[in-house]
Design a protein around this motif. Sequence first.
Motif, PDB file in Angstrom:
ATOM      1  N   GLY A  95       0.798  -1.347   0.068  1.00 56.82           N
ATOM      2  CA  GLY A  95       0.040  -0.126   0.081  1.00 56.82           C
ATOM      3  C   GLY A  95       0.662   1.359   0.065  1.00 56.82           C
ATOM      4  O   GLY A  95       0.327   2.182   0.801  1.00 56.82           O
ATOM      5  N   VAL A  96       2.008   1.295  -0.792  1.00 59.64           N
ATOM      6  CA  VAL A  96       2.977   2.395  -0.696  1.00 59.64           C
ATOM      7  C   VAL A  96       1.969   3.712  -1.351  1.00 59.64           C
ATOM      8  O   VAL A  96       2.004   4.944  -1.108  1.00 59.64           O
ATOM      9  CB  VAL A  96       4.269   2.091  -1.521  1.00 59.64           C
ATOM     10  N   THR A  97       1.300   3.442  -2.374  1.00 56.24           N
ATOM     11  CA  THR A  97       0.525   4.594  -3.043  1.00 56.24           C
ATOM     12  C   THR A  97      -0.656   5.124  -1.972  1.00 56.24           C
ATOM     13  O   THR A  97      -1.078   6.340  -2.116  1.00 56.24           O
ATOM     14  CB  THR A  97      -0.120   4.451  -4.349  1.00 56.24           C
ATOM     15  N   ILE A  98      -1.299   4.259  -1.239  1.00 57.83           N
ATOM     16  CA  ILE A  98      -2.057   4.738  -0.075  1.00 57.83           C
ATOM     17  C   ILE A  98      -1.543   5.319   1.132  1.00 57.83           C
ATOM     18  O   ILE A  98      -2.483   5.443   2.138  1.00 57.83           O
ATOM     19  CB  ILE A  98      -3.364   3.752  -0.075  1.00 57.83           C
ATOM     20  N   LYS A  99      -0.197   5.008   1.213  1.00 59.24           N
ATOM     21  CA  LYS A  99       0.309   5.735   2.382  1.00 59.24           C
ATOM     22  C   LYS A  99       0.183   4.882   3.606  1.00 59.24           C
ATOM     23  O   LYS A  99       0.064   5.180   4.805  1.00 59.24           O
ATOM     24  CB  LYS A  99      -0.010   7.273   2.798  1.00 59.24           C
ATOM     25  N   HIS A 100       0.066   3.437   3.461  1.00 55.26           N
ATOM     26  CA  HIS A 100       0.113   2.486   4.471  1.00 55.26           C
ATOM     27  C   HIS A 100       1.794   2.386   5.035  1.00 55.26           C
ATOM     28  O   HIS A 100       1.879   2.427   6.115  1.00 55.26           O
ATOM     29  CB  HIS A 100      -0.475   1.255   3.764  1.00 55.26           C
ATOM     30  N   TYR A 101       2.354   1.957   3.933  1.00 55.53           N
ATOM     31  CA  TYR A 101       3.875   1.737   4.110  1.00 55.53           C
ATOM     32  C   TYR A 101       4.820   2.643   3.260  1.00 55.53           C
ATOM     33  O   TYR A 101       4.226   3.322   2.139  1.00 55.53           O
ATOM     34  CB  TYR A 101       4.316   0.559   3.760  1.00 55.53           C
TER      35      TYR A 101
END
Length: 181
Positions: A95-101
């Motif tokens: 979830g890099v694009t959703i700012k999870h990690y």
Amino acid sequence: MSEAESEGKGEKLRLMFTYGTLKRGLPNHTLLEDLIGKKDAVFRGSCVTTEHYPLVCGLYGVPYLIHLPGSGHQIKGELYGVTSRGLARLDELEGVTIKHYERRPIRVAMDGSGEEAEAEAYFAHGCFGEALWKKRGVVGMSEYTSENALDQVRIERRAQDRSLVDELLDLVGSAPSSIVD
């Protein structure tokens, strides 16, 4: 050992440190097995971070490495070389694009040889990472194990009306507007 030549593809591999569900025997390792089968990943070995970092479980038993070097423990994990295509699939899972990690550099030492390598790891996004560490009482672990994974709630059994990031922000008391694009 910062990059390695990919067998058969001629592409430089990015070194990725895994510490949670992507490790062998854990729930998301099937993705790495698929990448290995498609020659988009290569297992390099077991390792440990050279610096101390917090490692905690958040909502639903999901593990998070927190970018606070010098806090916590040296973290045990695994090192993989991945192609750009493999990295894109890992970024999607994490979830890099959703700012999870967020992916950040990390230094690791290989088990046995002690040889050090520059790699990257998925850290809890900065919008909630440090607050989650504090919420967990600044107590973490040195390794995410199969016993920890037993507490993880499968995606289909989680709340479906809200994103995990929004739930984490609620847990740590941050407003969603604190996420900066």
